[in-house]
Design a protein around this motif. Structure first.
Motif, mmCIF file in Angstrom:
data_model
loop_
_atom_site.group_PDB
_atom_site.id
_atom_site.type_symbol
_atom_site.label_atom_id
_atom_site.label_comp_id
_atom_site.label_asym_id
_atom_site.label_seq_id
_atom_site.Cartn_x
_atom_site.Cartn_y
_atom_site.Cartn_z
ATOM 1 N N GLU A 53 -13.506 -20.126 4.422
ATOM 2 C CA GLU A 53 -13.621 -21.363 3.056
ATOM 3 C C GLU A 53 -13.177 -22.527 3.972
ATOM 4 O O GLU A 53 -13.595 -23.735 3.270
ATOM 5 N N HIS A 54 -12.311 -22.466 4.787
ATOM 6 C CA HIS A 54 -11.818 -23.544 5.508
ATOM 7 C C HIS A 54 -12.907 -24.248 6.546
ATOM 8 O O HIS A 54 -13.112 -25.647 6.432
ATOM 9 N N ILE A 55 -13.472 -23.410 6.939
ATOM 10 C CA ILE A 55 -14.382 -24.186 8.172
ATOM 11 C C ILE A 55 -15.845 -24.130 7.948
ATOM 12 O O ILE A 55 -16.729 -24.697 8.705
ATOM 13 N N GLU A 70 -8.799 -10.869 4.228
ATOM 14 C CA GLU A 70 -8.105 -12.057 3.649
ATOM 15 C C GLU A 70 -8.082 -13.279 4.597
ATOM 16 O O GLU A 70 -8.330 -14.257 4.237
ATOM 17 N N ILE A 71 -7.658 -12.814 5.883
ATOM 18 C CA ILE A 71 -7.734 -13.821 6.879
ATOM 19 C C ILE A 71 -8.975 -14.451 7.140
ATOM 20 O O ILE A 71 -9.197 -15.626 7.063
ATOM 21 N N HIS A 127 -4.789 -17.781 0.889
ATOM 22 C CA HIS A 127 -5.075 -16.452 0.525
ATOM 23 C C HIS A 127 -4.082 -15.458 0.034
ATOM 24 O O HIS A 127 -4.162 -14.634 -0.722
ATOM 25 N N GLU A 180 -4.476 -7.959 5.239
ATOM 26 C CA GLU A 180 -5.737 -7.419 5.213
ATOM 27 C C GLU A 180 -6.582 -8.136 5.964
ATOM 28 O O GLU A 180 -6.814 -9.359 5.491
ATOM 29 N N LYS A 209 -11.583 -14.495 5.127
ATOM 30 C CA LYS A 209 -12.053 -15.108 4.096
ATOM 31 C C LYS A 209 -11.327 -16.604 3.974
ATOM 32 O O LYS A 209 -11.916 -17.594 3.852
ATOM 33 N N GLY A 210 -9.915 -16.822 4.417
ATOM 34 C CA GLY A 210 -9.478 -17.991 4.546
ATOM 35 C C GLY A 210 -9.962 -18.778 5.276
ATOM 36 O O GLY A 210 -10.114 -20.004 5.082
ATOM 37 N N VAL A 211 -10.353 -18.495 6.571
ATOM 38 C CA VAL A 211 -10.840 -19.334 7.742
ATOM 39 C C VAL A 211 -12.344 -19.685 7.104
ATOM 40 O O VAL A 211 -12.535 -20.820 7.392
ATOM 41 N N GLU A 220 -6.011 -25.523 9.956
ATOM 42 C CA GLU A 220 -7.244 -24.894 9.049
ATOM 43 C C GLU A 220 -7.066 -23.495 9.001
ATOM 44 O O GLU A 220 -7.177 -22.907 7.646
ATOM 45 N N GLY A 243 -5.981 -21.525 5.511
ATOM 46 C CA GLY A 243 -6.963 -20.445 4.869
ATOM 47 C C GLY A 243 -6.117 -19.459 4.628
ATOM 48 O O GLY A 243 -6.108 -18.792 3.602
ATOM 49 N N VAL A 244 -5.086 -18.837 5.459
ATOM 50 C CA VAL A 244 -4.454 -17.735 5.302
ATOM 51 C C VAL A 244 -3.374 -17.976 4.240
ATOM 52 O O VAL A 244 -3.129 -17.136 3.188
ATOM 53 N N TYR A 301 0.729 -1.248 0.211
ATOM 54 C CA TYR A 301 -0.108 0.126 -0.037
ATOM 55 C C TYR A 301 0.710 1.371 -0.039
ATOM 56 O O TYR A 301 0.370 2.158 -0.269
#
Lengths: 310, 310, 310, 310
Positions: free
Chosen positions: D171-173, D164-165, C172, D161, D167-169, C164, C168-169, C135
């Motif tokens: 999608e996994h759980i 993003e964290i 991404h 961001e 979203k990752g979690v 998990e 996920g992180v 950024y």
């Protein structure tokens, strides 16, 4: 007396000079020293009663150390700031007691309240030696000075006036000099947790209504008291009051002359602002969002400075 | 004297009875009360010198409150545990001073070290009233008792023997009774942060080599002292020593007779174990992994109990 | 397989050699380097399947840095320890990814539990750059490597298997390498918060009953994983078991020959001790009383080492 | 659009009505309920595009719970406040998902900064069940809903961001609904840590210059998002701006008519004040001195409310 709403001798002198259009104040001597790009020392000395009257502080030395951008200092710059504090402190201590005489360091404030935790935080990092000298002298340099340190808490959580606790400890362990770390009021947001005032007069709280705090000085304790004060908050009503003063200036420039505004400016709007603007139940303060980190950085600089000096 | 390695009168009595195959000890009276499924009270009273000699504690009352699974208590069960403490405390206080006489609560220990932080933690939650009664009496019930509270820190961080600080404060604010909260040694891991011992004898540290702690009692302070002690750690060498004793028992059962083992068992292997097993630089303790949470729970129960009692 | 009850490759190798009276183990190479009086590095390399079988660790590098008296280190000594970590880390990273490729640092553990807080503490001090590069690139050196850092918490407080969250992180933000900081089990009390093991194999939890932790490795995440592990506690049953082994040795020396004792020694008494000695509700550990301070010191050394390396 | 400088739908509606001299706003429905002397609920519903345009918030429900003197609440009053939150939450959840469907709770904010620590603090006290249902179903009621909880940190300390964290979690759980706890901006100092806004629209940060925060909504995550927001600070420039508006009102009353002042009032002086008054390096906020305690009290009310609702 004019209500300065700051504990810094430095700021009071500036406010008095501005209000009275003076270059110099009789009975007040000032000296500035730029230690480095980020560290500046201002030494204000009040030498007679006229000086005392002018800015409402008793005779003595008031040394201000300003540290720029304390949150971004490198290790070396922190060391330098601590070193500056150590030097000023050594001078003041040397004027009062002998080499190797006992010192008690007292950190005022409530460690559960972030901007009030500076004093107790410093105490955690002061290196105490008195017990080693007493019980295990073989483990310490024979020239070491006995240092002890307490954080007596605040009236609201102990139920005991702080002076009473200090008196009790002083009578029992009989130090020759006291160093007291305290939070101060300032007018300037830039100085929050970035300025250190050292003075050889102890702590004399303002004579406000209902103010039950007692002075911590040679008068009340019988030994010299050096105060290390750091501004940690600014009152919201002070900020708004200062903003209004700027605003009225601006209005006057436009309107040329304006009796009503002149009148307003003479008044002190602090109490009205406080009433109009602020909810009653809390004590509102202005603080940088980074206050937690600022306090930790300043605590570390002050503790190091004290350790070097002692 | 036998080295009990526990401060709990309760455990000492059991060890003495077992070692001497006794049912009763002359000069020691015991009474048990099961308050609820999770809370049990044991009252041990030492009534004469023979009792004193037997378990190495001075004459007086030693009340143990055992709380099962303190980390899993519901709000009501915590309330009940606090209530039990409050009742025992009220009885002991009532035997010493009048209704409305001043009390000072002192929390010993170092709040930066988890198992040692119990005393200072309790102090944070004790409701102090002395300053309100002095400065704002209109805001408080006229029957309120003046209560104040301090956490004097530890010798290692203040450089001052704790007793000296307490003495200083006591002389200045002149309370009629002291309540001291302290960490105790216990033999049993199950009791860590789950047992409270209340006694009306104050604190008398064991007479160990090089032990510089001083007693905090009516003798040294001139006012009655009630001690609230909580086991927060067990020494590793104690645990291993107890394990060896169990192990030797087992060997003897197998080998029927065994002079060498009998001899070993008579010895106290504590010092040898300490030397063989433990690194020198640190003081090793056994602690549940949940100690941080246990300490918080116990602090809250003790603070509530004190607040109810006062 | 022998139950080593330690995660340190170093200790496993020693246990295996002692148990089998070996000088060398096929498939295991070792190298020691004394960096300074207080800092020693041991590099254990497992090179083939026999080595894997012997000590129950997969092929790869296991580097142990031992720091003596970490609580008493001067600033320079801390710098040196951090520097040693940085060098080893740079070598391992350089074998896996290019200069300037993204790294994600993950601090495992529960920050509310003192000995488990090391991972999250380190994360607080890791200098992250990924967001600045994305950024505000004008504020950062153009050769800076994108670094990000998370503390995912533990299953007991999040309800989510740590792997998990990391997966996920990783999916991404697509780092090229993971550094994971974790607490380890050790047999030696001296190593608590004083030893760092770095390995290029990631984290493979022991295959215990009911163990639901999953491995954090290139297999499960698709990118190389470097693990930084620090022993923070020793289990009480391990300590007692080791004490018993010493004790039986001593008995045997006295009794010359003793079949029963020989038999006992072959057995592993761990489970029995656990059952006989330890209350069921808690997980008892041995820890130095200074653990809070040790953890802070080690966190600072590890964070500095990581910052230097990245 | 008018710059409201508050995230509370409640305050925006009032500002819009006052500025436009309206009784009602088309597309906005309001309902008030006084739960008890200390707890009040205001339900604002935005029903069409005109309502959206007027106050700059998307269609949906915005429920405000105001708690008076949260620092002085008794246990029962806290229970009642938590209960009120639980009821509103249950209604909003019930409109989106089925009984027993998975929920993930996310606490935004930086736990190292007092006023920003509310989200992470709440997460510490949320009772998570997902792992028990997965691994130890025998220990939990079969009707329990799987709940998990994370505190993803902030961009400045993770380099990632927040969206993003999450979203990752997600999608996994694969939870069916998200509850996000966040700090809000308010215009009123009285509401600091004393007001809760619950909405079924998720979090849509204001479209400011250089604002890199992304929305956390059904649009970005694919599942419904309920936001729980609490005002924790007020910007200093907002306070001064409001003070000036009051002051100009007063001047106008005196001066009867005054074109210049009218003109001034139409302007928004916020940016000028910010420039004139505030040092550049920090972000100054107004906060009650009791903020540490206020945050702890509010965290406990919110965590209890969530636990009751789930």
């Amino acid at each position: 007396m004019y209500n300065f709403r700051t504990d810094l001798a430095d700021e009071r002198r500036d406010l008095y000079r501005k209000a009275n259009n003076l270059e110099e104040i009789d009975g007040i001597e000032t000296e500035e020293e730029q230690i480095s790009e980020k560290v500046k020392v201002t030494r204000v000395k009040i030498t007679n009663e006229q000086g005392e009257q002018a800015i409402g502080k008793v005779k003595g030395s008031y040394i201000t150390i300003d540290i720029k951008k304390i949150n971004l200092l490198t290790e070396e710059e922190k060391e330098q700031a601590a070193n500056t504090l150590a030097n000023e402190l050594k001078t003041l201590i040397g004027e009062k007691i002998q080499f190797k005489e006992d010192i008690l360091v007292v950190g005022l404030g409530n460690e559960e309240v972030t901007p009030d935790a500076l004093g107790p935080n410093v105490i955690k990092d002061v290196e105490v030696t008195r017990h080693i000298i007493n019980y295990l002298p073989q483990y310490i340099d024979e020239n070491a000075r006995p240092v002890s340190a307490i954080a007596p808490g605040v009236l609201g959580t102990t139920g005991i006036e702080t002076l009473e606790i200090i008196k009790g400890v002083v009578e029992h362990i009989k130090p020759k000099l006291l160093i007291v770390i305290d939070a101060l009021a300032s007018r300037s947001m830039e100085r929050i947790s970035s300025t250190i005032q050292i003075s050889n007069t102890g702590i004399i709280p303002g004579a406000g209504v209902g103010n039950t705090r007692k002075e911590i000085t040679q008068n009340t304790l019988g030994i010299p008291v050096i105060a290390i004060g750091i501004p940690t908050v600014v009152e919201t009503a002070v900020v708004v009051n200062d903003a209004l003063a700027l605003f009225i200036d601006k209005l006057q420039q436009e309107a040329k002359s304006n009796d009503y505004l002149n009148h307003l400016k003479e008044e002190d709007n602090y109490e009205q602002i406080k009433e109009a603007l602020l909810p009653k139940d809390f004590n509102f303060i202005v603080t940088p969002k980074e206050i937690d980190e600022l306090i930790l950085n300043m605590s570390s600089v002050v503790a190091r400075g004290i350790n070097m000096a002692l």
